[in-house]
Design a protein around this motif. Structure first.
Motif, PDB file in Angstrom:
ATOM      1  N   UNK A  95       0.808  -1.217   0.000  1.00  0.00           N
ATOM      2  CA  UNK A  95       0.000   0.000   0.000  1.00  0.00           C
ATOM      3  C   UNK A  95       0.845   1.273   0.000  1.00  0.00           C
ATOM      4  N   UNK A  96       2.040   1.173   0.537  1.00  0.00           N
ATOM      5  CA  UNK A  96       2.877   2.372   0.681  1.00  0.00           C
ATOM      6  C   UNK A  96       3.474   2.775  -0.657  1.00  0.00           C
ATOM      7  N   UNK A  97       3.516   4.066  -0.900  1.00  0.00           N
ATOM      8  CA  UNK A  97       4.090   4.596  -2.135  1.00  0.00           C
ATOM      9  C   UNK A  97       5.493   5.133  -1.826  1.00  0.00           C
ATOM     10  N   UNK A  98       6.437   4.240  -1.779  1.00  0.00           N
ATOM     11  CA  UNK A  98       7.794   4.631  -1.456  1.00  0.00           C
ATOM     12  C   UNK A  98       8.689   3.415  -1.352  1.00  0.00           C
ATOM     13  N   UNK A  99       9.907   3.619  -0.881  1.00  0.00           N
ATOM     14  CA  UNK A  99      10.860   2.522  -0.819  1.00  0.00           C
ATOM     15  C   UNK A  99      11.777   2.660   0.379  1.00  0.00           C
ATOM     16  N   UNK A 169      17.686  -5.192   1.944  1.00  0.00           N
ATOM     17  CA  UNK A 169      16.393  -4.804   1.385  1.00  0.00           C
ATOM     18  C   UNK A 169      16.569  -4.414  -0.072  1.00  0.00           C
ATOM     19  N   UNK A 170      15.631  -4.838  -0.898  1.00  0.00           N
ATOM     20  CA  UNK A 170      15.602  -4.459  -2.307  1.00  0.00           C
ATOM     21  C   UNK A 170      14.617  -3.310  -2.455  1.00  0.00           C
ATOM     22  N   UNK A 175      11.381  -5.919  -0.589  1.00  0.00           N
ATOM     23  CA  UNK A 175      11.553  -7.271  -0.067  1.00  0.00           C
ATOM     24  C   UNK A 175      12.788  -7.298   0.822  1.00  0.00           C
ATOM     25  N   UNK A 176      12.666  -7.948   1.973  1.00  0.00           N
ATOM     26  CA  UNK A 176      13.731  -7.969   2.967  1.00  0.00           C
ATOM     27  C   UNK A 176      14.200  -9.399   3.197  1.00  0.00           C
ATOM     28  N   UNK A 177      15.517  -9.592   3.266  1.00  0.00           N
ATOM     29  CA  UNK A 177      16.095 -10.853   3.714  1.00  0.00           C
ATOM     30  C   UNK A 177      17.078 -10.544   4.830  1.00  0.00           C
ATOM     31  N   UNK A 178      17.284 -11.525   5.700  1.00  0.00           N
ATOM     32  CA  UNK A 178      18.209 -11.291   6.810  1.00  0.00           C
ATOM     33  C   UNK A 178      18.906 -12.577   7.209  1.00  0.00           C
ATOM     34  N   UNK A 309      19.819  -0.700  -6.275  1.00  0.00           N
ATOM     35  CA  UNK A 309      18.597  -0.818  -5.494  1.00  0.00           C
ATOM     36  C   UNK A 309      18.714  -1.766  -4.324  1.00  0.00           C
ATOM     37  N   UNK A 310      19.852  -2.458  -4.190  1.00  0.00           N
ATOM     38  CA  UNK A 310      20.037  -3.370  -3.075  1.00  0.00           C
ATOM     39  C   UNK A 310      20.802  -2.654  -1.959  1.00  0.00           C
ATOM     40  N   UNK A 311      20.265  -2.722  -0.746  1.00  0.00           N
ATOM     41  CA  UNK A 311      20.858  -2.059   0.403  1.00  0.00           C
ATOM     42  C   UNK A 311      21.004  -3.068   1.539  1.00  0.00           C
ATOM     43  N   UNK A 312      22.050  -2.928   2.341  1.00  0.00           N
ATOM     44  CA  UNK A 312      22.244  -3.848   3.444  1.00  0.00           C
ATOM     45  C   UNK A 312      22.957  -3.194   4.606  1.00  0.00           C
TER      46      UNK A 312
END
Length: 434
Positions: A95-99, A169-170, A175-178, A309-312
């Motif tokens: 629903x959120x319009x952002x990243x 996070x992408x 999408x989040x992985x940990x 676009x990939x951040x960690x």
């Protein structure tokens, strides 16, 4: 609670697990309530209120207060009456319009306040993130102690320590992985075939004590460090004994220096070496262009593709995994009650960033066990413990949302922020990584 340890003494190798997800139940916007599932903190029956407000479509901020009476100053670490103050930022990617993204200040080596990072990135809200090298005397206090991945650029490698818990996070789909990532890096001379392993990324190398008095580091017989530096680290690379090779955007040698310390322009990188590795670097770089290989892998040994676009960021200890509390037993100040910062995901894909105020009579903080219990109670099937203590900060629209411990807000290494609008990549990207 920023780590003061320096990475050269740490082992280096680790990985990542894909997050599982769980529903976070929050009360209706704008309504305070003591009903529903309460936090598993302190005595049963403590008064608890929750007030939720909507910040934007799909983004809410919930304040949870458990306990009503201030704690006696001498009982902050032991009281069962609280109080506790928890701020919970919930982002629904559907629903959120952002990243989501991770961000740091003008350079990686120094620190900025979370409120400043939220403002400068145009974010709606954010929290402090990685553990960093912070000490009062550190020349590069913002240097992450562990993973630092920003817009597909690996600017700090995982430590390999068993306590590190990384969050990736992408920004394209939030999408989040940990889990725990591992990393290997190396240099390859395209003409001669010579190869040299990298030890670190953007971390000052150490000169072996046995070679500290040498005027020519290439004569040292004791292994040192081999470190890749990028322009994001600082205005200049760390100075000192050793050698440095500067490369252009194609990996070809621009200049070779018999001591360390130089300015890198956009598109350039450099490699520094100390000890016996100084001679090895000169041999590897001789007469050719270098290909830099940098590979992140997950806990199953599978390569983690790195792309724009990939951040960690790095944390210390998983709190929950697949719905179960997984914090190990521990003792000492780190496991005692402290302010905490939590990042996690719910079963239906929501991302939650939470802060727990602590070390105050108005909010006592949580132990590691209590922190994991809070994460589980908030519906976080998978969650990590980010940097806490004096670093714990939540900022909404560039102003403080929580109450950090200490007299002023602490400057930190980086932050996790939610930015309105679609993801847009940064302009500069090195062309020599594989």
């Amino acid at each position: 609670m920023a780590f003061t340890s320096h990475r050269p003494g740490w082992a280096r190798a680790t990985a990542v697990t894909v997050t599982a997800l769980l529903i976070l139940l929050a009360p209706p916007a704008g309504r305070a309530t003591a009903a529903g599932a309460t936090l598993p903190l302190g005595d049963p029956g403590l008064a608890e209120t929750r007030t939720t407000r909507t910040l934007a479509d799909g983004v809410t901020l919930t304040r949870i207060v458990r306990g009503t009476e201030p704690a006696p100053a001498g009982q902050i670490d032991t009281t069962t009456h609280g109080p506790w103050k928890v701020d919970v930022l919930t982002i629904d990617p559907h629903r959120a319009h952002g990243h989501l993204r991770a961000t740091y200040g003008p350079d990686l080596a120094h620190t900025e306040k979370t409120t400043e990072l939220v403002r400068s990135s145009g974010a709606l809200a954010g929290v402090n993130a990685s553990f960093f090298t912070y000490t009062a005397s550190a020349e590069y206090p913002g240097d992450p102690v562990g993973l630092g991945l920003y817009d597909g650029r690996l600017l700090s490698e995982p430590t390999g320590d068993d306590t590190e818990a990384d969050l990736v996070v992408d920004a394209h789909d939030n999408r989040v992985v940990m889990g725990r990532l591992s990393w290997k890096g190396s240099l390859h001379n395209r003409r001669t075939g010579a190869t040299l392993p990298l030890k670190y990324v953007n971390h000052p190398p150490v000169v072996p004590p046995a070679c500290a008095g040498l005027t020519d580091e290439t004569r040292c017989a004791v292994p040192g460090d081999v470190v890749r530096f990028t322009p994001e680290f600082d205005g200049t690379t760390p100075a000192g004994a050793g050698v440095e090779v500067v490369l252009d955007r194609h990996g070809c040698v621009v200049r070779t220096q018999s001591t360390r310390g130089t300015h890198l322009t956009s598109g350039q990188t450099s490699v520094q070496a100390t000890g016996a590795d100084a001679a090895a670097l000169l041999h590897t770089a001789d007469g050719g262009c270098l290909r830099t290989e940098s590979v992140l892998t997950d806990e199953q040994g599978r390569r983690l593709p790195v792309h724009p676009g990939l951040f960690g960021v790095n944390g210390r200890y998983r709190l929950t995994a697949h719905g179960r509390i997984v914090v190990p037993a521990g003792a000492g100040s780190f496991f005692a009650r402290n302010p905490r910062t939590i990042a996690g995901t719910t079963r239906d894909g929501k991302v939650v960033l939470a802060t727990i105020d602590g070390r105050m009579t108005t909010s006592v903080g949580t132990t590691m066990d209590e922190t994991a219990a809070v994460a589980q109670a908030l519906g976080l099937t998978d969650a990590v413990n980010l940097d806490g203590g004096g670093s714990t900060t939540m900022s909404v629209e560039g102003t403080l949302a929580n109450h950090p411990s200490g007299t002023t807000e602490r400057a930190v290494g980086d932050a996790l922020v939610f930015v309105p609008g679609p993801y847009r990549p940064l302009e500069y990207r090195p062309a020599d990584e594989s």
